[in-house]
Design a protein around this motif. Structure first.
Motif, PDB file in Angstrom:
ATOM      1  N   SER A  53       6.599  10.908   3.223  1.00 51.84           N
ATOM      2  CA  SER A  53       5.575  11.652   2.477  1.00 51.84           C
ATOM      3  C   SER A  53       5.432  11.109   1.071  1.00 51.84           C
ATOM      4  O   SER A  53       4.317  10.940   0.560  1.00 51.84           O
ATOM      5  CB  SER A  53       5.933  13.131   2.410  1.00 51.84           C
ATOM      6  OG  SER A  53       5.933  13.699   3.678  1.00 51.84           O
ATOM      7  N   GLN A  54       6.568  10.820   0.447  1.00 47.90           N
ATOM      8  CA  GLN A  54       6.525  10.285  -0.909  1.00 47.90           C
ATOM      9  C   GLN A  54       5.895   8.893  -0.924  1.00 47.90           C
ATOM     10  O   GLN A  54       5.107   8.565  -1.817  1.00 47.90           O
ATOM     11  CB  GLN A  54       7.934  10.241  -1.484  1.00 47.90           C
ATOM     12  CG  GLN A  54       7.965  10.002  -2.964  1.00 47.90           C
ATOM     13  CD  GLN A  54       9.361  10.149  -3.528  1.00 47.90           C
ATOM     14  OE1 GLN A  54      10.326  10.374  -2.812  1.00 47.90           O
ATOM     15  NE2 GLN A  54       9.470  10.016  -4.834  1.00 47.90           N
ATOM     16  N   LEU A  77       3.647   7.787   1.121  1.00 44.59           N
ATOM     17  CA  LEU A  77       2.211   7.953   1.342  1.00 44.59           C
ATOM     18  C   LEU A  77       1.511   8.455   0.082  1.00 44.59           C
ATOM     19  O   LEU A  77       0.412   8.019  -0.245  1.00 44.59           O
ATOM     20  CB  LEU A  77       1.972   8.907   2.506  1.00 44.59           C
ATOM     21  CG  LEU A  77       0.574   8.947   3.081  1.00 44.59           C
ATOM     22  CD1 LEU A  77       0.159   7.571   3.593  1.00 44.59           C
ATOM     23  CD2 LEU A  77       0.498   9.956   4.201  1.00 44.59           C
ATOM     24  N   ARG A  78       2.161   9.364  -0.640  1.00 44.54           N
ATOM     25  CA  ARG A  78       1.575   9.874  -1.882  1.00 44.54           C
ATOM     26  C   ARG A  78       1.484   8.800  -2.954  1.00 44.54           C
ATOM     27  O   ARG A  78       0.512   8.742  -3.703  1.00 44.54           O
ATOM     28  CB  ARG A  78       2.408  11.034  -2.427  1.00 44.54           C
ATOM     29  CG  ARG A  78       2.119  12.369  -1.819  1.00 44.54           C
ATOM     30  CD  ARG A  78       2.689  13.504  -2.639  1.00 44.54           C
ATOM     31  NE  ARG A  78       4.073  13.325  -2.990  1.00 44.54           N
ATOM     32  CZ  ARG A  78       5.119  13.701  -2.253  1.00 44.54           C
ATOM     33  NH1 ARG A  78       4.911  14.274  -1.092  1.00 44.54           N
ATOM     34  NH2 ARG A  78       6.350  13.499  -2.663  1.00 44.54           N
ATOM     35  N   LYS A  79       2.499   7.933  -3.034  1.00 44.88           N
ATOM     36  CA  LYS A  79       2.526   6.917  -4.077  1.00 44.88           C
ATOM     37  C   LYS A  79       1.690   5.682  -3.738  1.00 44.88           C
ATOM     38  O   LYS A  79       1.378   4.894  -4.611  1.00 44.88           O
ATOM     39  CB  LYS A  79       3.964   6.477  -4.345  1.00 44.88           C
ATOM     40  CG  LYS A  79       4.790   7.523  -5.064  1.00 44.88           C
ATOM     41  CD  LYS A  79       6.184   7.009  -5.315  1.00 44.88           C
ATOM     42  CE  LYS A  79       7.004   8.028  -6.049  1.00 44.88           C
ATOM     43  NZ  LYS A  79       6.940   7.875  -7.484  1.00 44.88           N
ATOM     44  N   SER A 115      -4.670   4.437  -2.961  1.00 42.05           N
ATOM     45  CA  SER A 115      -5.646   4.897  -1.973  1.00 42.05           C
ATOM     46  C   SER A 115      -6.796   3.920  -1.773  1.00 42.05           C
ATOM     47  O   SER A 115      -7.487   3.989  -0.765  1.00 42.05           O
ATOM     48  CB  SER A 115      -6.201   6.261  -2.393  1.00 42.05           C
ATOM     49  OG  SER A 115      -6.815   6.157  -3.652  1.00 42.05           O
ATOM     50  N   ARG A 138      -0.950   2.297   4.821  1.00 37.23           N
ATOM     51  CA  ARG A 138      -1.108   3.756   4.877  1.00 37.23           C
ATOM     52  C   ARG A 138      -1.210   4.244   6.326  1.00 37.23           C
ATOM     53  O   ARG A 138      -0.680   5.299   6.664  1.00 37.23           O
ATOM     54  CB  ARG A 138      -2.321   4.205   4.064  1.00 37.23           C
ATOM     55  CG  ARG A 138      -2.054   4.148   2.563  1.00 37.23           C
ATOM     56  CD  ARG A 138      -3.148   4.750   1.717  1.00 37.23           C
ATOM     57  NE  ARG A 138      -4.307   3.873   1.717  1.00 37.23           N
ATOM     58  CZ  ARG A 138      -5.503   4.218   2.150  1.00 37.23           C
ATOM     59  NH1 ARG A 138      -5.743   5.417   2.585  1.00 37.23           N
ATOM     60  NH2 ARG A 138      -6.495   3.351   2.126  1.00 37.23           N
ATOM     61  N   GLN A 153       1.405   6.773   8.041  1.00 37.26           N
ATOM     62  CA  GLN A 153       0.885   8.016   8.623  1.00 37.26           C
ATOM     63  C   GLN A 153       1.262   8.144  10.093  1.00 37.26           C
ATOM     64  O   GLN A 153       1.588   9.235  10.557  1.00 37.26           O
ATOM     65  CB  GLN A 153      -0.633   8.080   8.458  1.00 37.26           C
ATOM     66  CG  GLN A 153      -1.209   9.436   8.736  1.00 37.26           C
ATOM     67  CD  GLN A 153      -0.692  10.482   7.765  1.00 37.26           C
ATOM     68  OE1 GLN A 153      -0.893  10.384   6.568  1.00 37.26           O
ATOM     69  NE2 GLN A 153      -0.028  11.484   8.264  1.00 37.26           N
ATOM     70  N   ASN A 165       6.041  -0.474  -8.479  1.00 34.91           N
ATOM     71  CA  ASN A 165       5.569   0.613  -7.632  1.00 34.91           C
ATOM     72  C   ASN A 165       5.500   0.184  -6.164  1.00 34.91           C
ATOM     73  O   ASN A 165       5.900   0.927  -5.276  1.00 34.91           O
ATOM     74  CB  ASN A 165       4.204   1.102  -8.115  1.00 34.91           C
ATOM     75  CG  ASN A 165       3.796   2.402  -7.457  1.00 34.91           C
ATOM     76  OD1 ASN A 165       4.597   3.309  -7.303  1.00 34.91           O
ATOM     77  ND2 ASN A 165       2.539   2.482  -7.052  1.00 34.91           N
ATOM     78  N   ILE A 182       7.533   1.848  -3.027  1.00 38.38           N
ATOM     79  CA  ILE A 182       6.825   2.382  -1.862  1.00 38.38           C
ATOM     80  C   ILE A 182       7.385   1.761  -0.582  1.00 38.38           C
ATOM     81  O   ILE A 182       7.635   2.468   0.403  1.00 38.38           O
ATOM     82  CB  ILE A 182       5.311   2.135  -1.991  1.00 38.38           C
ATOM     83  CG1 ILE A 182       4.743   2.972  -3.132  1.00 38.38           C
ATOM     84  CG2 ILE A 182       4.594   2.450  -0.694  1.00 38.38           C
ATOM     85  CD1 ILE A 182       3.337   2.580  -3.525  1.00 38.38           C
TER      86      ILE A 182
END
Length: 96
Positions: free
Chosen positions: A36-37, A39-41, A44, A51, A55, A8, A12
């Motif tokens: 966007s992908q 950031l989503r993957k 958090s 991140r 962004q 993963n 990313i």
């Protein structure tokens, strides 16, 4: 890129750097999708610096596409201080 065998984190990073290269090539739609992908993957709970980097670039790409980023982007956890200059640019664009 072998998406089926990559971890993963590798996926990313691949999405981030692909988006970055596409932004430099003025391919903003593809760059926006990859960033966007990424950031989503991205997890958090860790990797705040990554991140923030994603962004920052995503905000710039959105502005170059003629879109104004949502205000909630600038007020996420750990993003307020780091994205303040980008918020000011977005506000200036919004005002005209």
């Amino acid at each position: 890129f072998p998406t089926d065998t990559a971890s993963n984190n590798q996926l990313i990073r691949y999405l981030y750097y692909s988006g970055r290269i596409q932004a430099l090539r003025l391919e903003y739609t593809q760059a926006y999708g990859n960033l966007s992908q990424a950031l989503r993957k991205a997890p958090s709970n860790t990797g705040l610096g990554f991140r923030i980097a994603v962004q920052r670039l995503l905000v710039v790409v959105q502005l170059l596409m003629g879109e104004i980023p949502d205000r909630s982007v600038f007020f996420g956890e750990g993003m307020v201080v780091e994205l303040k200059p980008y918020l000011e640019i977005a506000q200036a664009v919004r005002r005209g």
